[in-house]
Design a protein around this motif. Structure first.
Motif, mmCIF file in Angstrom:
data_model
loop_
_atom_site.group_PDB
_atom_site.id
_atom_site.type_symbol
_atom_site.label_atom_id
_atom_site.label_comp_id
_atom_site.label_asym_id
_atom_site.label_seq_id
_atom_site.Cartn_x
_atom_site.Cartn_y
_atom_site.Cartn_z
ATOM 1 N N PRO A 164 0.843 -1.197 0.000
ATOM 2 C CA PRO A 164 0.000 0.000 0.000
ATOM 3 C C PRO A 164 0.878 1.246 0.000
ATOM 4 C CG PRO A 164 0.027 -0.987 2.180
ATOM 5 C CD PRO A 164 0.799 -1.911 1.276
ATOM 6 N N VAL A 165 0.672 2.123 -0.973
ATOM 7 C CA VAL A 165 1.439 3.372 -0.989
ATOM 8 C C VAL A 165 0.697 4.468 -0.218
ATOM 9 C CG1 VAL A 165 2.595 2.829 -3.170
ATOM 10 C CG2 VAL A 165 0.511 4.205 -3.183
ATOM 11 N N GLY A 166 -0.497 4.185 0.217
ATOM 12 C CA GLY A 166 -1.305 5.133 0.963
ATOM 13 C C GLY A 166 -2.761 4.771 0.830
ATOM 14 N N CYS A 167 -3.610 5.739 1.123
ATOM 15 C CA CYS A 167 -5.056 5.570 0.991
ATOM 16 C C CYS A 167 -5.625 6.887 0.490
ATOM 17 C CB CYS A 167 -5.672 5.198 2.343
ATOM 18 S SG CYS A 167 -7.475 5.005 2.288
ATOM 19 N N VAL A 168 -6.621 6.799 -0.379
ATOM 20 C CA VAL A 168 -7.339 7.978 -0.860
ATOM 21 C C VAL A 168 -8.748 7.909 -0.281
ATOM 22 C CG1 VAL A 168 -8.183 9.264 -2.866
ATOM 23 C CG2 VAL A 168 -5.982 8.050 -2.993
ATOM 24 N N SER A 169 -9.084 8.853 0.589
ATOM 25 C CA SER A 169 -10.459 8.954 1.093
ATOM 26 C C SER A 169 -11.208 9.912 0.172
ATOM 27 C CB SER A 169 -10.469 9.458 2.533
ATOM 28 O OG SER A 169 -9.805 10.703 2.631
ATOM 29 N N VAL A 170 -12.475 9.594 -0.091
ATOM 30 C CA VAL A 170 -13.259 10.396 -1.038
ATOM 31 C C VAL A 170 -14.674 10.574 -0.497
ATOM 32 C CG1 VAL A 170 -14.061 10.620 -3.432
ATOM 33 C CG2 VAL A 170 -11.967 9.329 -2.945
ATOM 34 N N GLY A 171 -15.221 11.760 -0.690
ATOM 35 C CA GLY A 171 -16.604 12.024 -0.321
ATOM 36 C C GLY A 171 -16.925 13.495 -0.492
ATOM 37 N N TYR A 172 -18.149 13.836 -0.158
ATOM 38 C CA TYR A 172 -18.536 15.247 -0.163
ATOM 39 C C TYR A 172 -18.001 15.893 1.122
ATOM 40 C CZ TYR A 172 -21.519 14.046 -4.061
ATOM 41 O OH TYR A 172 -21.963 13.615 -5.278
ATOM 42 N N PRO A 173 -17.357 17.047 1.006
ATOM 43 C CA PRO A 173 -16.790 17.683 2.204
ATOM 44 C C PRO A 173 -17.840 17.898 3.292
ATOM 45 C CG PRO A 173 -15.984 18.766 0.241
ATOM 46 C CD PRO A 173 -17.080 17.822 -0.207
ATOM 47 N N GLY A 174 -17.434 17.670 4.535
ATOM 48 C CA GLY A 174 -18.320 17.849 5.678
ATOM 49 C C GLY A 174 -18.177 19.229 6.291
#
Length: 199
Positions: A164-174
């Motif tokens: 794993p080179v990292g993680c990308v979290s995705v969503g509508y900003p809170g």
């Protein structure tokens, strides 16, 4: 959105609206764009673990954090409805460059000045970050702690030859998304980082 606007608006978003899932067509666009990243020898030595269900995301956070009461960063990040973990596959590059048109049959890693399998996978992650902005979403790239990689692998059955080179979290900003205190440092001017002709 114009490309220059996408680049200017790209920032790491650290809070998400937990009640608004990422539309499936947007999720697929993120992945379709990721695989358009450059890769040495067109090796394409990457894979992407997609976690969307609450159970999958909870398992990710349990595997990659120390437990206990989450701090404010983790509390906000856990609201992301989509996590994509880009994984690099070194063997794909060593095998590709052992083919006749490249001729590195010894598969010696010393031939590589930097680990392009990680570099190329990182570029794929950047394309996901830019796509998220273009789609009106927020995203953040963050690392999987080195001491938690084994737990992450075990939780999701990730093979040893994929890192794993990292993680990308995705969503509508809170509503609690805040600018990182690190931004107070300001962006370094071009004159400090660009060297023309010689150092």
């Amino acid at each position: 959105m114009e490309f220059a606007d996408v680049v200017r608006r790209r920032r790491m978003v650290r809070d998400y609206d937990a009640d608004r899932p990422v539309p499936p067509q947007v999720r697929e666009r993120l992945l379709e764009h990721a695989v358009r990243a450059p890769s040495a020898g067109f090796s394409q030595g990457w894979a992407f673990l997609v976690l969307e269900s609450p159970e999958e995301r909870d398992r990710f956070w349990a595997a990659t954090t120390a437990g206990g009461t989450p701090d404010s960063w983790l509390t906000r990040m856990r609201r992301a409805p989509l996590l994509i973990i880009p994984l690099s596959h070194r063997a794909a590059y060593l095998e590709r460059y052992a083919e006749p048109d490249k001729g590195w049959g010894d598969r010696d890693e010393a031939r590589w000045p930097v680990p392009y399998w990680d570099v190329d996978t990182g570029m794929a992650a950047l394309l996901m970050l830019l796509t998220a902005v273009d789609e009106g979403l927020g995203a953040c790239f963050f690392g999987v702690p080195a001491d938690r990689v084994d737990a992450f692998r075990a939780a999701f059955g990730v093979p040893e030859d994929h890192r794993p080179v990292g993680c990308v979290s995705v969503g509508y900003p809170g509503g609690e998304d805040r600018r990182s205190p690190s931004l107070r440092r300001g962006r370094r001017p071009l004159e400090e980082v660009v060297h023309r002709g010689r150092w």
